[in-house]
Design an enzyme around this catalytic site. Structure first.
Site, PDB file in Angstrom:
ATOM      1  N   ARG A  76       0.834  -1.193   0.000  1.00  9.41           N
ATOM      2  CA  ARG A  76       0.000   0.000   0.000  1.00  9.41           C
ATOM      3  C   ARG A  76       0.876   1.252   0.000  1.00  9.41           C
ATOM      4  O   ARG A  76       1.947   1.272   0.597  1.00  9.41           O
ATOM      5  CB  ARG A  76      -0.917   0.018   1.222  1.00  9.41           C
ATOM      6  CG  ARG A  76      -2.112  -0.937   1.110  1.00  9.41           C
ATOM      7  CD  ARG A  76      -3.009  -0.862   2.321  1.00  9.41           C
ATOM      8  NE  ARG A  76      -2.329  -1.309   3.514  1.00  9.41           N
ATOM      9  CZ  ARG A  76      -1.757  -0.535   4.409  1.00  9.41           C
ATOM     10  NH1 ARG A  76      -1.818   0.781   4.309  1.00  9.41           N
ATOM     11  NH2 ARG A  76      -1.149  -1.051   5.446  1.00  9.41           N
ATOM     12  N   TYR A 211      -1.741  -3.468  -6.790  1.00  5.99           N
ATOM     13  CA  TYR A 211      -1.469  -4.305  -5.623  1.00  5.99           C
ATOM     14  C   TYR A 211      -2.486  -4.174  -4.479  1.00  5.99           C
ATOM     15  O   TYR A 211      -2.824  -3.062  -4.072  1.00  5.99           O
ATOM     16  CB  TYR A 211      -0.075  -3.972  -5.052  1.00  5.99           C
ATOM     17  CG  TYR A 211       0.462  -5.110  -4.213  1.00  5.99           C
ATOM     18  CD1 TYR A 211       1.098  -6.189  -4.818  1.00  5.99           C
ATOM     19  CD2 TYR A 211       0.288  -5.146  -2.835  1.00  5.99           C
ATOM     20  CE1 TYR A 211       1.562  -7.258  -4.065  1.00  5.99           C
ATOM     21  CE2 TYR A 211       0.752  -6.214  -2.077  1.00  5.99           C
ATOM     22  CZ  TYR A 211       1.389  -7.265  -2.712  1.00  5.99           C
ATOM     23  OH  TYR A 211       1.840  -8.325  -1.970  1.00  5.99           O
ATOM     24  N   LYS A 220      -9.739  -2.181   1.891  1.00  9.29           N
ATOM     25  CA  LYS A 220      -9.446  -1.024   2.739  1.00  9.29           C
ATOM     26  C   LYS A 220     -10.225   0.218   2.296  1.00  9.29           C
ATOM     27  O   LYS A 220     -10.697   0.990   3.128  1.00  9.29           O
ATOM     28  CB  LYS A 220      -7.957  -0.727   2.733  1.00  9.29           C
ATOM     29  CG  LYS A 220      -7.079  -1.920   3.038  1.00  9.29           C
ATOM     30  CD  LYS A 220      -7.301  -2.458   4.430  1.00  9.29           C
ATOM     31  CE  LYS A 220      -6.315  -3.605   4.680  1.00  9.29           C
ATOM     32  NZ  LYS A 220      -6.319  -4.073   6.048  1.00  9.29           N
ATOM     33  N   HIS A 240     -10.405  -2.328  11.555  1.00 13.52           N
ATOM     34  CA  HIS A 240      -9.322  -3.193  11.064  1.00 13.52           C
ATOM     35  C   HIS A 240      -9.110  -4.311  12.086  1.00 13.52           C
ATOM     36  O   HIS A 240      -8.145  -4.293  12.847  1.00 13.52           O
ATOM     37  CB  HIS A 240      -8.066  -2.339  10.900  1.00 13.52           C
ATOM     38  CG  HIS A 240      -6.950  -3.005  10.152  1.00 13.52           C
ATOM     39  ND1 HIS A 240      -5.631  -2.622  10.312  1.00 13.52           N
ATOM     40  CD2 HIS A 240      -6.941  -4.007   9.238  1.00 13.52           C
ATOM     41  CE1 HIS A 240      -4.868  -3.363   9.522  1.00 13.52           C
ATOM     42  NE2 HIS A 240      -5.628  -4.217   8.869  1.00 13.52           N
ATOM     43  N   SER A 262      -1.209  -3.614  10.387  1.00 12.21           N
ATOM     44  CA  SER A 262      -0.890  -4.489   9.260  1.00 12.21           C
ATOM     45  C   SER A 262       0.332  -5.349   9.566  1.00 12.21           C
ATOM     46  O   SER A 262       1.334  -4.852  10.087  1.00 12.21           O
ATOM     47  CB  SER A 262      -0.620  -3.635   8.019  1.00 12.21           C
ATOM     48  OG  SER A 262      -1.759  -2.848   7.748  1.00 12.21           O
ATOM     49  N   CYS A 264       0.764  -7.614  11.824  1.00 12.39           N
ATOM     50  CA  CYS A 264       1.062  -7.748  13.252  1.00 12.39           C
ATOM     51  C   CYS A 264       0.286  -8.880  13.917  1.00 12.39           C
ATOM     52  O   CYS A 264       0.197  -8.922  15.150  1.00 12.39           O
ATOM     53  CB  CYS A 264       0.813  -6.436  13.974  1.00 12.39           C
ATOM     54  SG  CYS A 264       2.032  -5.186  13.569  1.00 12.39           S
ATOM     55  N   ASP A 287      -9.380  -9.647   8.987  1.00 15.67           N
ATOM     56  CA  ASP A 287      -8.852  -8.311   8.668  1.00 15.67           C
ATOM     57  C   ASP A 287      -9.824  -7.165   8.945  1.00 15.67           C
ATOM     58  O   ASP A 287      -9.403  -6.094   9.339  1.00 15.67           O
ATOM     59  CB  ASP A 287      -8.430  -8.262   7.191  1.00 15.67           C
ATOM     60  CG  ASP A 287      -7.494  -7.100   6.871  1.00 15.67           C
ATOM     61  OD1 ASP A 287      -6.512  -6.915   7.617  1.00 15.67           O
ATOM     62  OD2 ASP A 287      -7.753  -6.376   5.899  1.00 15.67           O
ATOM     63  N   ARG A 379       1.947 -12.092  -0.491  1.00 16.09           N
ATOM     64  CA  ARG A 379       0.621 -12.412   0.065  1.00 16.09           C
ATOM     65  C   ARG A 379      -0.011 -13.605  -0.635  1.00 16.09           C
ATOM     66  O   ARG A 379       0.372 -13.981  -1.741  1.00 16.09           O
ATOM     67  CB  ARG A 379      -0.302 -11.204  -0.088  1.00 16.09           C
ATOM     68  CG  ARG A 379       0.206  -9.954   0.653  1.00 16.09           C
ATOM     69  CD  ARG A 379      -0.758  -9.461   1.660  1.00 16.09           C
ATOM     70  NE  ARG A 379      -0.173  -8.458   2.538  1.00 16.09           N
ATOM     71  CZ  ARG A 379      -0.699  -8.143   3.718  1.00 16.09           C
ATOM     72  NH1 ARG A 379      -1.788  -8.734   4.157  1.00 16.09           N
ATOM     73  NH2 ARG A 379      -0.131  -7.227   4.479  1.00 16.09           N
TER      74      ARG A 379
HETATM   75  P1  GTP Z   1      -2.547  -7.640   7.537  1.00 13.77           P
HETATM   76  O1  GTP Z   1      -3.091  -8.666   6.599  1.00 13.77           O
HETATM   77  O2  GTP Z   1      -1.413  -6.851   6.928  1.00 13.77           O
HETATM   78  O3  GTP Z   1      -3.583  -6.709   8.080  1.00 13.77           O
HETATM   79  O4  GTP Z   1      -1.788  -8.399   8.720  1.00 13.77           O
HETATM   80  P2  GTP Z   1      -2.164  -9.367   9.940  1.00 13.77           P
HETATM   81  O5  GTP Z   1      -2.376  -8.540  11.149  1.00 13.77           O
HETATM   82  O6  GTP Z   1      -3.225 -10.321   9.556  1.00 13.77           O
HETATM   83  O7  GTP Z   1      -0.772 -10.114  10.176  1.00 13.77           O
HETATM   84  P3  GTP Z   1      -0.391 -11.664  10.161  1.00 13.77           P
HETATM   85  O8  GTP Z   1      -1.205 -12.496  11.097  1.00 13.77           O
HETATM   86  O9  GTP Z   1      -0.360 -12.098   8.743  1.00 13.77           O
HETATM   87  O10 GTP Z   1       1.087 -11.640  10.759  1.00 13.77           O
HETATM   88  C1  GTP Z   1       2.156 -11.006  10.141  1.00 13.77           C
HETATM   89  C2  GTP Z   1       3.476 -11.495  10.645  1.00 13.77           C
HETATM   90  O11 GTP Z   1       3.525 -11.523  12.073  1.00 13.77           O
HETATM   91  C3  GTP Z   1       3.776 -12.916  10.173  1.00 13.77           C
HETATM   92  O12 GTP Z   1       5.097 -12.951   9.704  1.00 13.77           O
HETATM   93  C4  GTP Z   1       3.614 -13.739  11.405  1.00 13.77           C
HETATM   94  O13 GTP Z   1       4.415 -14.882  11.386  1.00 13.77           O
HETATM   95  C5  GTP Z   1       3.968 -12.776  12.542  1.00 13.77           C
HETATM   96  N1  GTP Z   1       3.256 -13.139  13.795  1.00 13.77           N
HETATM   97  C6  GTP Z   1       1.934 -13.370  13.932  1.00 13.77           C
HETATM   98  N2  GTP Z   1       1.616 -13.726  15.194  1.00 13.77           N
HETATM   99  C7  GTP Z   1       2.775 -13.719  15.887  1.00 13.77           C
HETATM  100  C8  GTP Z   1       3.120 -14.006  17.256  1.00 13.77           C
HETATM  101  O14 GTP Z   1       2.277 -14.352  18.087  1.00 13.77           O
HETATM  102  N3  GTP Z   1       4.431 -13.864  17.597  1.00 13.77           N
HETATM  103  C9  GTP Z   1       5.383 -13.485  16.687  1.00 13.77           C
HETATM  104  N4  GTP Z   1       6.635 -13.371  17.106  1.00 13.77           N
HETATM  105  N5  GTP Z   1       5.099 -13.225  15.399  1.00 13.77           N
HETATM  106  C10 GTP Z   1       3.816 -13.330  14.997  1.00 13.77           C
HETATM  107  C1  SPV Z   2      -2.943  -4.452   5.324  1.00 10.34           C
HETATM  108  O1  SPV Z   2      -1.958  -3.860   4.861  1.00 10.34           O
HETATM  109  O2  SPV Z   2      -3.425  -4.181   6.455  1.00 10.34           O
HETATM  110  C2  SPV Z   2      -3.569  -5.549   4.565  1.00 10.34           C
HETATM  111  C3  SPV Z   2      -3.099  -5.801   3.202  1.00 10.34           C
HETATM  112  O3  SPV Z   2      -4.466  -6.203   5.075  1.00 10.34           O
HETATM  113  S1  SPV Z   2      -3.769  -4.706   2.014  1.00 10.34           S
HETATM  114  O4  SPV Z   2      -5.032  -5.288   1.537  1.00 10.34           O
HETATM  115  O5  SPV Z   2      -2.818  -4.584   0.918  1.00 10.34           O
HETATM  116  O6  SPV Z   2      -4.050  -3.429   2.620  1.00 10.34           O
HETATM  117 MN    MN Z   3      -5.009  -5.438   7.107  1.00  9.14          MN
END
Ligand code: GTP
Ligand code: SPV
Ligand code: MN
Length: 596
Positions: A76, A211, A220, A240, A262, A264, A287, A379
């Site tokens: 983004r 993207y 979003k 979110h 994002s 996290c 999400d 992704r």
């Molecule tokens: P968006 O789709 O961008 O909104 O992200 P999201 O909040 O869904 O993030 P996601 O769960 O995909 O996690 C992103 C990264 O954080 C990945 O590389 C995970 O492996 C890492 N991660 C997730 N949960 C944990 C955790 O409990 N501990 C640690 N150390 N890393 C974590």
């Molecule tokens: C984020 O960045 O929080 C996402 C991926 O969930 S995107 O749809 O590209 O914003």
């Molecule tokens: Mn997101």
């Protein structure tokens, strides 16, 4: 004569709007999408023929494909994402702004002839189950086949939406172009990018990027930026957040939503396999949550999406076996690496790096080089129905009554594993004062700490301080509100190692939260909020060092003091939009230091 930059799509109606856009963009032809499997298959075939998609090894990864984007179009673009409200103040100090007339003129110029040599698709979609009282309809015009197939997975593409719009239902009009007329690039895009939102007229115009959140406009752009604007007007919340159902060994069900910035941990928490015997998680969303009071005086939430657009790196059998199973078929991968036998790979998937990888740019991967094989924001796009833990009733049109709301972020120090808010307004203060180390999900410096209130910094479609005011307003409404908590999975010790094992072990934090919802465990009061007693976390069996254990719930006056100072400075940016309750919450926390 109607002019593209001055019409309101709602006023001129769907058909005239589509005609105008086609004329203005000089698209070669117009296709009204029907969301069918046949349409999906034929677009996939086109994309493979053009080289935009690579068919993966069908034995290992049936019906799955890989897209490699242009190296300049990987995340983004927050600085190019505008909230074009009539008054600048309504966009607030956190959003790039331009006057709607000025942005429309600029966009009209960019879109003129932008679809020459390309097909223009008109996608009718519903965010949320089509008959849900919480659902909203949208139309995305796009000249990207990649966008159409992703929208097929991420939203409910239904021609019925066209009829409903023609019959007077409300809708959001969105236009997208990659800005590459007559291009035969495998990933067409434009160096100049604008993701612009017109909240007052319920429009989104996106130019230059293909993207993720820049281009899949139901996500979003509509569900959060335009969504939050609508939610404020209509008395609901567009967030979110993931939504999950946690089931205790006694079979009691709890619905929890959680806002993490994002990349996290939302997808991971939503698909949690608890390490604790007898506990179970069912996934509802990963999400976005649309939350609205119901007749019982409870906040109920739906996931408006229909699929997952998740972060690939870090996803493994160990960290997220549920996602790994989901990704076994019918998945579109973007910017991951490819193995020599036509399968996918990314950092963190396996300890060993396979031989003979092709990196996300399509080049031979050289082990030992600093560049990763998969882009850090690589992704996957997978349908919700393929998630092994998806709740059987995940698309219940009425949604799910929330028992707890969790805020979190990536903080290597200063924020304990869990804290509980003292009240709704303290919970809102916790959300407003969130900060997180930046990830690769957006352009910017990875690792830099930034304030990301409610994980909505890039997604709030109006003045952030007014958004806090909107949240605070729910306490006046005679509702039984969920308890609010804050978590941090990302504390690091002096060796820069994560102190908390995270992933499946996050179940221990959830169990404690449920214990608090049920009034079964005690807290220790601190200026940060209620902290667990170490014994109640049940983490002895994790065999952490005593030092690490203590660090999980550690807080110090100096660190809290510094944090509050940073929060104070941040809140100061919002001038007289800052709700008084938040200033009071801040004062209360600061007063703790005077008394002690
Ligand atoms: P968006 O789709 O961008 O909104 O992200 P999201 O909040 O869904 O993030 P996601 O769960 O995909 O996690 C992103 C990264 O954080 C990945 O590389 C995970 O492996 C890492 N991660 C997730 N949960 C944990 C955790 O409990 N501990 C640690 N150390 N890393 C974590
Ligand atoms: C984020 O960045 O929080 C996402 C991926 O969930 S995107 O749809 O590209 O914003
Ligand atoms: Mn997101």
């Amino acid at each position: 004569m109607n002019d593209i930059k001055s019409v309101s799509p709602q006023q001129i109606g769907l058909d005239e709007w589509v005609r105008l856009v086609a004329e203005h963009t000089k698209a070669d032809r117009v296709i009204w999408c029907d969301g069918s499997q046949k349409e999906y298959d034929s677009l996939i075939a086109d994309l493979v023929a053009k080289g935009t998609l690579i068919k993966l090894n069908q034995e290992k990864r049936p019906d799955s494909y890989l897209a490699r984007t242009d190296p300049s179009d990987v995340a983004r673009v927050e600085e190019r994402t505008f909230i074009c409200s009539a008054n600048r103040e309504d966009a607030g100090p956190t959003n790039p702004w331009m006057a709607p007339d000025q942005m429309k003129s600029l966009m009209a110029e960019l879109f003129e002839g932008a679809m020459q040599g390309r097909t223009m698709y008109v996608i009718p979609f519903s965010m949320g189950p089509i008959d849900s009282p919480l659902a909203r309809y949208g139309v995305e015009i796009t000249d990207s086949e990649y966008v159409v197939v992703n929208m097929h997975i991420m939203t409910r593409v239904l021609p019925e939406v066209f009829n409903r719009i023609r019959n007077g239902n409300g809708w959001v009009a969105t236009i997208h172009s990659v800005g590459a007329p007559n291009s035969d690039a495998t990933w067409p895009c434009n160096k100049e990018k604008y993701i612009s939102h017109f909240p007052e007229t319920l429009e989104v115009w996106s130019f230059g990027s293909g993207y993720g959140g820049n281009a899949l406009l139901g996500k979003k752009c509509m569900s959060l930026r335009i969504g939050s604007h609508l939610a404020r007007k209509e008395g609901w919340l567009a967030e979110h957040m993931l939504i999950m159902r946690l089931i205790s060994p006694e079979g009691k069900r709890y619905h929890i939503s959680a806002a993490f910035p994002s990349a996290c941990g939302k997808t991971n928490l939503a698909m949690l396999k608890p390490s604790l015997d007898g506990w179970k998680v069912e996934t509802i969303g990963d999400d976005i949550a649309w939350i609205s009071p119901n007749a019982n005086g409870r906040l109920r939430a739906i996931n408006p999406e229909n699929g997952f657009f998740g972060v690939a790196p870090g996803t493994s059998e160990k960290s997220n076996p549920v996602a790994m199973q989901m990704l076994a078929k019918e998945t579109l991968f973007t910017n991951v690496a490819m193995t020599s036998d036509g399968d996918v790979w990314w950092e963190g998937m396996t300890r060993e790096i396979p031989e003979g990888l092709t990196d996300w740019r399509g080049e031979k991967y050289q082990a030992g080089r600093a560049l990763p094989a998969a882009h850090p924001n690589a992704r996957f796009t997978s349908p919700a129905r393929n998630c092994p833990t998806i709740a059987a009733d995940w698309d219940d049109p009425e949604g799910f009554e929330l028992d707890a709301i969790i805020f979190g972020g990536r903080r290597s120090s200063g924020i304990p594993l869990i804290t509980e808010s003292e009240s709704w307004s303290h919970g809102v203060f916790m959300g407003a004062s969130m900060a997180s180390e930046q990830t690769a999900a957006a352009e910017g410096t990875v690792g830099e700490l930034r304030r990301d209130p409610f994980a909505m910094l890039p997604f709030c479609g109006y003045n952030m301080a007014d958004y806090w005011g909107h949240w605070l307003g729910f306490s006046d409404k005679d509702l039984k509100l969920p308890k609010i908590f804050r978590v941090n999975w990302f504390l690091k010790n002096s060796e820069s190692k994560f102190v908390w094992p995270g992933f499946s072990e996050n179940a221990r934090a959830l169990k404690w939260i449920v214990g608090r919802v049920e009034g079964q465990v005690e807290i220790k009061r601190t200026p940060l909020g209620g902290l667990p007693l170490l014994a109640d976390l049940g983490i002895a069996e994790l065999n952490l060092s005593e030092e690490d254990e203590a660090y999980l719930l550690h807080w110090s006056k100096s660190e809290v003091g510094k944090e509050l100072e940073a929060v104070q400075e941040y809140l100061g940016k919002f001038g007289d939009h800052l709700p008084e309750e938040l200033a009071i919450e801040l004062e209360k926390r600061l007063a703790f230091f005077d008394k002690n």
